[in-house]
Design an enzyme around this catalytic site. Sequence first.
Site, mmCIF file in Angstrom:
data_model
loop_
_atom_site.group_PDB
_atom_site.id
_atom_site.type_symbol
_atom_site.label_atom_id
_atom_site.label_comp_id
_atom_site.label_asym_id
_atom_site.label_seq_id
_atom_site.Cartn_x
_atom_site.Cartn_y
_atom_site.Cartn_z
ATOM 1 N N GLY A 77 2.913 1.989 10.862
ATOM 2 C CA GLY A 77 3.306 2.746 10.729
ATOM 3 C C GLY A 77 4.186 3.529 11.886
ATOM 4 N N HIS A 111 -9.491 1.030 5.307
ATOM 5 C CA HIS A 111 -8.031 1.091 5.689
ATOM 6 C C HIS A 111 -8.076 2.778 6.827
ATOM 7 C CE1 HIS A 111 -3.815 2.416 7.332
ATOM 8 N NE2 HIS A 111 -3.263 1.614 5.524
ATOM 9 N N GLU A 144 -6.731 4.848 7.981
ATOM 10 C CA GLU A 144 -6.673 6.189 7.481
ATOM 11 C C GLU A 144 -7.888 6.770 6.728
ATOM 12 O OE1 GLU A 144 -2.113 5.611 5.311
ATOM 13 O OE2 GLU A 144 -1.586 4.545 7.806
ATOM 14 N N SER A 147 3.606 -2.490 10.082
ATOM 15 C CA SER A 147 5.172 -2.639 10.868
ATOM 16 C C SER A 147 6.036 -3.576 9.884
ATOM 17 C CB SER A 147 4.872 -2.120 11.520
ATOM 18 O OG SER A 147 4.875 -0.827 12.015
ATOM 19 N N ASN A 176 0.667 -1.457 -0.176
ATOM 20 C CA ASN A 176 0.174 -0.090 -0.064
ATOM 21 C C ASN A 176 0.797 1.046 -0.380
ATOM 22 O OD1 ASN A 176 -1.846 1.820 0.643
ATOM 23 N ND2 ASN A 176 -2.308 1.341 2.367
ATOM 24 N N TRP A 177 0.830 1.639 -1.236
ATOM 25 C CA TRP A 177 1.848 2.944 -1.400
ATOM 26 C C TRP A 177 1.392 4.176 -0.662
ATOM 27 C CZ3 TRP A 177 3.955 2.857 -7.042
ATOM 28 C CH2 TRP A 177 5.041 1.897 -7.045
ATOM 29 N N LYS A 178 0.324 4.215 -0.355
ATOM 30 C CA LYS A 178 -0.717 5.071 0.446
ATOM 31 C C LYS A 178 -0.500 7.009 -0.441
ATOM 32 C CE LYS A 178 -0.076 3.321 4.686
ATOM 33 N NZ LYS A 178 -0.130 3.225 6.548
ATOM 34 N N GLU A 208 -5.381 -5.052 10.115
ATOM 35 C CA GLU A 208 -4.566 -3.893 10.598
ATOM 36 C C GLU A 208 -4.051 -3.271 12.094
ATOM 37 O OE1 GLU A 208 -2.477 -2.980 6.664
ATOM 38 O OE2 GLU A 208 -3.768 -1.172 6.703
ATOM 39 N N GLY A 267 3.278 -0.982 4.158
ATOM 40 C CA GLY A 267 3.350 0.500 3.848
ATOM 41 C C GLY A 267 4.400 0.968 3.627
ATOM 42 N N GLY A 268 4.911 1.301 4.259
ATOM 43 C CA GLY A 268 6.573 1.887 4.436
ATOM 44 C C GLY A 268 7.242 1.287 3.615
HETATM 45 P P1 13P Z 1 2.747 0.088 7.867
HETATM 46 O O1 13P Z 1 4.141 -0.819 6.825
HETATM 47 O O2 13P Z 1 3.939 1.384 7.516
HETATM 48 O O3 13P Z 1 3.297 0.349 8.927
HETATM 49 O O4 13P Z 1 1.900 0.209 7.035
HETATM 50 C C1 13P Z 1 0.668 -0.334 6.972
HETATM 51 C C2 13P Z 1 -0.384 -0.081 6.811
HETATM 52 O O5 13P Z 1 -1.331 0.862 6.951
HETATM 53 C C3 13P Z 1 -0.431 -0.579 4.804
HETATM 54 O O6 13P Z 1 -2.171 -0.898 4.963
#
Ligand code: 13P
Length: 252
Positions: A175, A97, A99, A215, A9-11, A169, A236-237
Amino acid sequence: MRSKIVAGNWKMNKNYKETKVLVKEIKKSIKRLPLDNTRVIIAPTFVNLSIATKRAEKSAIEVVAQNMHQATNGAYTGEVSAEMLKSIGVNTVILGHSERRTLFGETDKILTEKVNAALENELEIIFCFGELLEDRKSDKHFEVVKSQLENALFHLDALAWNHIVLAYEPVWAIGTGETATPEQAQEMHAFIRKLLQEKYTTVVADNTSILYGGSVKPTNAEEIFSKEDVDGGLIGGASLKVEDFTAIIKAI
Ligand code: 13P
């Protein structure tokens, strides 16, 4: 059908040029990997879905959207519909998600509408959910997860579950660098599978892929993925760097 999945997920990261570069790098680095039953997914931003889809052609990479609007079309400035995603060759959308829930006010009711719209348009859904830190601290995490699933997904019939992937999640792990322990992930995934079995059938429970997100890194991926009910990860990251993303794919 249940499969192993590593989804990035590149956000709100990577511009047009950076998207082209990263897709090219991932394509190259996974070319010789024995992927077998593993799906490799990336979710760039809306503006870069088209170019990412084109650049991912002739590779195992699937390009998916991070969100969509529930309406078919109309006066919804700044929004994108399921039909629009389909029209550029995107067949899967991430919904729910944390967010989107916390920063953009997406409620269970809105998510139900989005789920229905996605399925009507034959989009597969990667449905995210998970508890807040205070929920876990007050031992309400199972209750919260149960209600998130019941409220947005349990009106569906068993057949619809062929088009749903779940992504647990825990919000406190997103994050933050703090990951759920493999045992915590397994415990929740087993709980979710049991809910599916009780509400639907053993077949639905056994055939649904349940991903863990929060994470996930090259250093912890293998241990988390080794758990029986963890079918992969939503990253994510670490999905923004080809070396890390590839290492996580290799860990599955
Ligand atoms: P991180 O891997 O950066 O914690 O993010 C997880 C995420 O929100 C994937 O959708």
